[in-house]
Design an enzyme around this catalytic site. Sequence first.
Site, PDB file in Angstrom:
ATOM      1  N   THR A  19       0.825  -1.214   0.000  1.00 30.30           N
ATOM      2  CA  THR A  19       0.000   0.000   0.000  1.00 30.30           C
ATOM      3  C   THR A  19       0.854   1.257   0.000  1.00 30.30           C
ATOM      4  O   THR A  19       0.401   2.309  -0.391  1.00 30.30           O
ATOM      5  CB  THR A  19      -0.908   0.055   1.246  1.00 30.30           C
ATOM      6  OG1 THR A  19      -0.119  -0.218   2.393  1.00 30.30           O
ATOM      7  CG2 THR A  19      -2.047  -0.922   1.173  1.00 30.30           C
ATOM      8  N   ARG A  23       8.943  -1.338   0.496  1.00 32.61           N
ATOM      9  CA  ARG A  23       9.655  -0.995   1.736  1.00 32.61           C
ATOM     10  C   ARG A  23      10.491  -2.163   2.199  1.00 32.61           C
ATOM     11  O   ARG A  23       9.982  -3.256   2.385  1.00 32.61           O
ATOM     12  CB  ARG A  23       8.653  -0.659   2.829  1.00 32.61           C
ATOM     13  CG  ARG A  23       8.623   0.809   3.107  1.00 32.61           C
ATOM     14  CD  ARG A  23       7.710   1.096   4.244  1.00 32.61           C
ATOM     15  NE  ARG A  23       6.864   2.194   3.840  1.00 32.61           N
ATOM     16  CZ  ARG A  23       5.879   2.673   4.572  1.00 32.61           C
ATOM     17  NH1 ARG A  23       5.592   2.123   5.727  1.00 32.61           N
ATOM     18  NH2 ARG A  23       5.178   3.700   4.149  1.00 32.61           N
ATOM     19  N   SER A 114       8.272   6.190   5.476  1.00 28.84           N
ATOM     20  CA  SER A 114       7.304   6.849   6.348  1.00 28.84           C
ATOM     21  C   SER A 114       7.797   6.976   7.786  1.00 28.84           C
ATOM     22  O   SER A 114       8.828   7.574   8.046  1.00 28.84           O
ATOM     23  CB  SER A 114       5.972   6.106   6.262  1.00 28.84           C
ATOM     24  OG  SER A 114       4.972   6.827   6.920  1.00 28.84           O
ATOM     25  N   HIS A 115       7.088   6.344   8.702  1.00 30.64           N
ATOM     26  CA  HIS A 115       7.379   6.470  10.132  1.00 30.64           C
ATOM     27  C   HIS A 115       8.362   5.414  10.611  1.00 30.64           C
ATOM     28  O   HIS A 115       8.662   5.354  11.802  1.00 30.64           O
ATOM     29  CB  HIS A 115       6.067   6.334  10.900  1.00 30.64           C
ATOM     30  CG  HIS A 115       5.306   5.121  10.446  1.00 30.64           C
ATOM     31  ND1 HIS A 115       4.674   5.071   9.215  1.00 30.64           N
ATOM     32  CD2 HIS A 115       5.153   3.913  11.003  1.00 30.64           C
ATOM     33  CE1 HIS A 115       4.140   3.870   9.056  1.00 30.64           C
ATOM     34  NE2 HIS A 115       4.411   3.148  10.124  1.00 30.64           N
ATOM     35  N   LYS A 127       8.197   4.728  -3.540  1.00 30.96           N
ATOM     36  CA  LYS A 127       6.790   4.672  -3.927  1.00 30.96           C
ATOM     37  C   LYS A 127       6.621   5.474  -5.211  1.00 30.96           C
ATOM     38  O   LYS A 127       7.249   6.520  -5.368  1.00 30.96           O
ATOM     39  CB  LYS A 127       5.954   5.280  -2.800  1.00 30.96           C
ATOM     40  CG  LYS A 127       4.474   5.310  -3.087  1.00 30.96           C
ATOM     41  CD  LYS A 127       3.680   5.628  -1.827  1.00 30.96           C
ATOM     42  CE  LYS A 127       3.621   7.110  -1.541  1.00 30.96           C
ATOM     43  NZ  LYS A 127       2.489   7.440  -0.646  1.00 30.96           N
ATOM     44  N   ASP A 278       5.342  12.750  11.029  1.00 32.90           N
ATOM     45  CA  ASP A 278       6.197  11.564  10.921  1.00 32.90           C
ATOM     46  C   ASP A 278       7.347  11.769   9.944  1.00 32.90           C
ATOM     47  O   ASP A 278       7.587  12.876   9.461  1.00 32.90           O
ATOM     48  CB  ASP A 278       5.359  10.351  10.526  1.00 32.90           C
ATOM     49  CG  ASP A 278       4.938  10.392   9.077  1.00 32.90           C
ATOM     50  OD1 ASP A 278       4.725  11.513   8.565  1.00 32.90           O
ATOM     51  OD2 ASP A 278       4.821   9.326   8.443  1.00 32.90           O
ATOM     52  N   ASP A 280       8.023  11.228   6.811  1.00 33.53           N
ATOM     53  CA  ASP A 280       7.836  11.866   5.506  1.00 33.53           C
ATOM     54  C   ASP A 280       6.756  12.947   5.523  1.00 33.53           C
ATOM     55  O   ASP A 280       6.383  13.462   4.469  1.00 33.53           O
ATOM     56  CB  ASP A 280       7.522  10.820   4.439  1.00 33.53           C
ATOM     57  CG  ASP A 280       6.236  10.062   4.719  1.00 33.53           C
ATOM     58  OD1 ASP A 280       5.890   9.899   5.906  1.00 33.53           O
ATOM     59  OD2 ASP A 280       5.567   9.653   3.760  1.00 33.53           O
ATOM     60  N   ASP A 282       3.476  12.994   6.377  1.00 34.08           N
ATOM     61  CA  ASP A 282       2.060  12.845   6.033  1.00 34.08           C
ATOM     62  C   ASP A 282       1.168  12.518   7.234  1.00 34.08           C
ATOM     63  O   ASP A 282      -0.045  12.619   7.143  1.00 34.08           O
ATOM     64  CB  ASP A 282       1.857  11.838   4.887  1.00 34.08           C
ATOM     65  CG  ASP A 282       2.415  10.463   5.186  1.00 34.08           C
ATOM     66  OD1 ASP A 282       2.991  10.275   6.278  1.00 34.08           O
ATOM     67  OD2 ASP A 282       2.281   9.575   4.319  1.00 34.08           O
ATOM     68  N   ARG A 283       1.771  12.129   8.357  1.00 38.50           N
ATOM     69  CA  ARG A 283       0.946  11.835   9.534  1.00 38.50           C
ATOM     70  C   ARG A 283       0.960  13.000  10.509  1.00 38.50           C
ATOM     71  O   ARG A 283       1.860  13.845  10.465  1.00 38.50           O
ATOM     72  CB  ARG A 283       1.477  10.600  10.255  1.00 38.50           C
ATOM     73  CG  ARG A 283       1.376   9.346   9.445  1.00 38.50           C
ATOM     74  CD  ARG A 283       1.806   8.143  10.253  1.00 38.50           C
ATOM     75  NE  ARG A 283       1.569   6.931   9.463  1.00 38.50           N
ATOM     76  CZ  ARG A 283       1.451   5.718   9.972  1.00 38.50           C
ATOM     77  NH1 ARG A 283       1.560   5.531  11.271  1.00 38.50           N
ATOM     78  NH2 ARG A 283       1.222   4.683   9.187  1.00 38.50           N
ATOM     79  N   THR A 345      -8.025   0.239   4.223  1.00 39.44           N
ATOM     80  CA  THR A 345      -6.841   0.929   4.747  1.00 39.44           C
ATOM     81  C   THR A 345      -5.904   1.323   3.608  1.00 39.44           C
ATOM     82  O   THR A 345      -5.700   0.563   2.675  1.00 39.44           O
ATOM     83  CB  THR A 345      -6.110  -0.018   5.712  1.00 39.44           C
ATOM     84  OG1 THR A 345      -6.973  -0.261   6.814  1.00 39.44           O
ATOM     85  CG2 THR A 345      -4.809   0.577   6.195  1.00 39.44           C
ATOM     86  N   SER A 366      -4.689   5.824  11.741  1.00 42.07           N
ATOM     87  CA  SER A 366      -3.242   5.785  11.906  1.00 42.07           C
ATOM     88  C   SER A 366      -2.621   7.166  11.750  1.00 42.07           C
ATOM     89  O   SER A 366      -1.547   7.313  11.193  1.00 42.07           O
ATOM     90  CB  SER A 366      -2.655   4.825  10.882  1.00 42.07           C
ATOM     91  OG  SER A 366      -3.079   5.193   9.584  1.00 42.07           O
ATOM     92  N   LYS A 377      -2.155  12.017   2.477  1.00 39.45           N
ATOM     93  CA  LYS A 377      -2.473  12.608   3.764  1.00 39.45           C
ATOM     94  C   LYS A 377      -1.416  13.664   4.063  1.00 39.45           C
ATOM     95  O   LYS A 377      -0.340  13.660   3.472  1.00 39.45           O
ATOM     96  CB  LYS A 377      -2.549  11.548   4.842  1.00 39.45           C
ATOM     97  CG  LYS A 377      -1.306  10.724   5.005  1.00 39.45           C
ATOM     98  CD  LYS A 377      -1.648   9.469   5.793  1.00 39.45           C
ATOM     99  CE  LYS A 377      -0.459   8.526   5.829  1.00 39.45           C
ATOM    100  NZ  LYS A 377      -0.864   7.132   5.792  1.00 39.45           N
ATOM    101  N   ARG A 497      -3.113  -6.198  13.734  1.00 41.47           N
ATOM    102  CA  ARG A 497      -3.706  -4.996  14.317  1.00 41.47           C
ATOM    103  C   ARG A 497      -5.134  -5.325  14.760  1.00 41.47           C
ATOM    104  O   ARG A 497      -5.914  -5.880  13.982  1.00 41.47           O
ATOM    105  CB  ARG A 497      -3.731  -3.856  13.313  1.00 41.47           C
ATOM    106  CG  ARG A 497      -2.382  -3.509  12.710  1.00 41.47           C
ATOM    107  CD  ARG A 497      -2.377  -2.071  12.204  1.00 41.47           C
ATOM    108  NE  ARG A 497      -1.247  -1.781  11.340  1.00 41.47           N
ATOM    109  CZ  ARG A 497       0.010  -1.566  11.760  1.00 41.47           C
ATOM    110  NH1 ARG A 497       0.300  -1.637  13.045  1.00 41.47           N
ATOM    111  NH2 ARG A 497       0.971  -1.280  10.892  1.00 41.47           N
TER     112      ARG A 497
HETATM  113  C1  G1P Z   1      -0.374   1.537   8.053  1.00 48.45           C
HETATM  114  C2  G1P Z   1      -1.643   2.183   8.567  1.00 48.45           C
HETATM  115  C3  G1P Z   1      -2.472   2.676   7.412  1.00 48.45           C
HETATM  116  C4  G1P Z   1      -1.637   3.605   6.541  1.00 48.45           C
HETATM  117  C5  G1P Z   1      -0.346   2.926   6.135  1.00 48.45           C
HETATM  118  C6  G1P Z   1       0.571   3.872   5.404  1.00 48.45           C
HETATM  119  O1  G1P Z   1      -0.693   0.436   7.247  1.00 48.45           O
HETATM  120  O2  G1P Z   1      -2.380   1.294   9.356  1.00 48.45           O
HETATM  121  O3  G1P Z   1      -3.607   3.331   7.901  1.00 48.45           O
HETATM  122  O4  G1P Z   1      -2.338   3.961   5.393  1.00 48.45           O
HETATM  123  O5  G1P Z   1       0.346   2.463   7.299  1.00 48.45           O
HETATM  124  O6  G1P Z   1       0.933   4.966   6.181  1.00 48.45           O
HETATM  125  P1  G1P Z   1      -0.690  -1.075   7.768  1.00 48.45           P
HETATM  126  O7  G1P Z   1       0.674  -1.340   8.348  1.00 48.45           O
HETATM  127  O8  G1P Z   1      -1.737  -1.136   8.842  1.00 48.45           O
HETATM  128  O9  G1P Z   1      -1.016  -1.887   6.564  1.00 48.45           O
HETATM  129 ZN    ZN Z   2       4.294   8.797   6.572  1.00 44.88          ZN
END
Ligand code: G1P
Ligand code: ZN
Length: 544
Positions: A19, A23, A114-115, A127, A278, A280, A282-283, A345, A366, A377, A497
Amino acid sequence: MSEIVTVSTRPFEGQAPGTSGLRKKVKVFQQPNYAENFIQSVFDVVSPDPGAVLVIGGDGRFHNRTVIQEAIRMAAANGYGKVLVGRGGILSTPAASHVIRKYKASGGLVLSASHNPGGPEEDFGIKYNIANGGPAPESVTGAIHARTQVIDRWLTVPGEDIDLETPGEYRVGGMTVSVIDPVADYADLMETLFDFDAIRSAVKGGFTMRFDAMSAVTGPYAHEILENRLGFARDTVVNGTPLEDFGGHHPDPNLIHAEQLYLAMMAPDAPDLGAASDGDGDRNLIIGRGRFITPSDSLAMLAANIECAPGYKGRLAGIARSMPTSAAADRVAEALGVPCFETPTGWKFFGNLLDAGKVTICGEESAGTGSDHVREKDGLWAVLLWLNILAVRKISVDELAREHWARFGRNYYARHDYEGVDKAGADALMDGLKAQLASLPGQSFGPLTVSVADSFSYTDPVDGSVSANQGIRVLFEGGSRVVFRLSGTGTHGATLRVYLENYTGPDGNLGAETGDMLAPQIAAAEAIAGIERHTGRTKPDVIT
Ligand code: G1P
Ligand code: ZN
């Protein structure tokens, strides 16, 4: 025409972009041909028109610069006419989305995990975003994955690295590279959306904040927007210099990884608003003095007050939330008479709804919130919308939250993460849940009675595409629920989760502790899923 060099290669296993792109550990990306295979697969799939514009930027983590220099040469060899790259290789994910849109690029490469932590032993990611500024849809990521499995060559041009630190134009092969200010375009966009005058007046009147950039990408953006343009004090932004290893921390804005901010905000002398973003950018994390706002509540509260922001006045078309996000936003949508969409998600599902004008604001539990201004985001955007609302309404975060719950009721909410669990156990747990779906309705678990149990499937209202198997929902009578799904972004083992929600109406107990309110849901989750039996874990690793 300049010379194009063809490098022979062989496919790697497991280059399926999830998604959030591809990574992996930095060590994996450092293998010869690894990043190149993936980038070439992207170019082979999107086959850019000659002269097309490509945006490249990242969150500044370790290995960013190496991949950017390689990607620039490869773009030149693959027929792009121009690359726009942020100074220092920096572009926050939402800023990259904006730059793609503003300069009508054909797409962009966003280099980030990301985070997730950064550094030689940690994570890296790539990405691809499409021309609307959003993450590539599954049709494209699937084709990229297929291409990685058969790739046998990648293309590049000879040439030195360019000077990423100095804005200006460079030539690489037959292509132009423009090193741009990573902040300016984004900051200008924010000025068009929000009432900067109202925020400036509030700051002059004594409104204070603390923004923790977590040594990640938003530091330069926050210094410029919050301190230079809005007039907050010079020490408002902390950890404001992007570091390749984020100072050794997880740049994840939640109560665990941003604990210092949380503790500061719970003190009596706390500033009016605490916020963080975070790796990058976006959070977002929003904490008022003495009041943490869950991301699900934040979406609902921002939507309910969006009329305060000039860029949104009179144009809220609809709200979207990801399935595991609490239903707080649904109640706001209902009260405002606009539709609410429940998507799987991942931000990419919002893209079609935003492009079609069906929704204006969207969010995930998230810590992701955003709107139709970009197709990602956007952490700082959420912070600015909060600032705008608080400045116009002249109330505190805590007052706003209490007022909101008194009107709509409160969705007590938590997510329990079981990280790095055995994949086979996690799969068995999910299979076990699926096998029970038909028999769950009507069963009681303590005070909770199941009304509906299903495996979430989404049919995109715009293009009709179906995404099945997006998590197990167990809904209880009265609006509470538990949701189970496996993470799509982890880099080792499986992450389970469990999302827990207790809806309490406006006349119920609105001031309780979340942990207390969720005890029945936690017990029901264990009884239904057998978490301990399947994972060997008696408690979650992370609660957010
Ligand atoms: C996680 C978050 C999801 C977010 C994604 C990318 O994905 O739960 O909401 O869109 O990171 O930042 P997950 O690890 O749950 O698939
Ligand atoms: Zn991020």
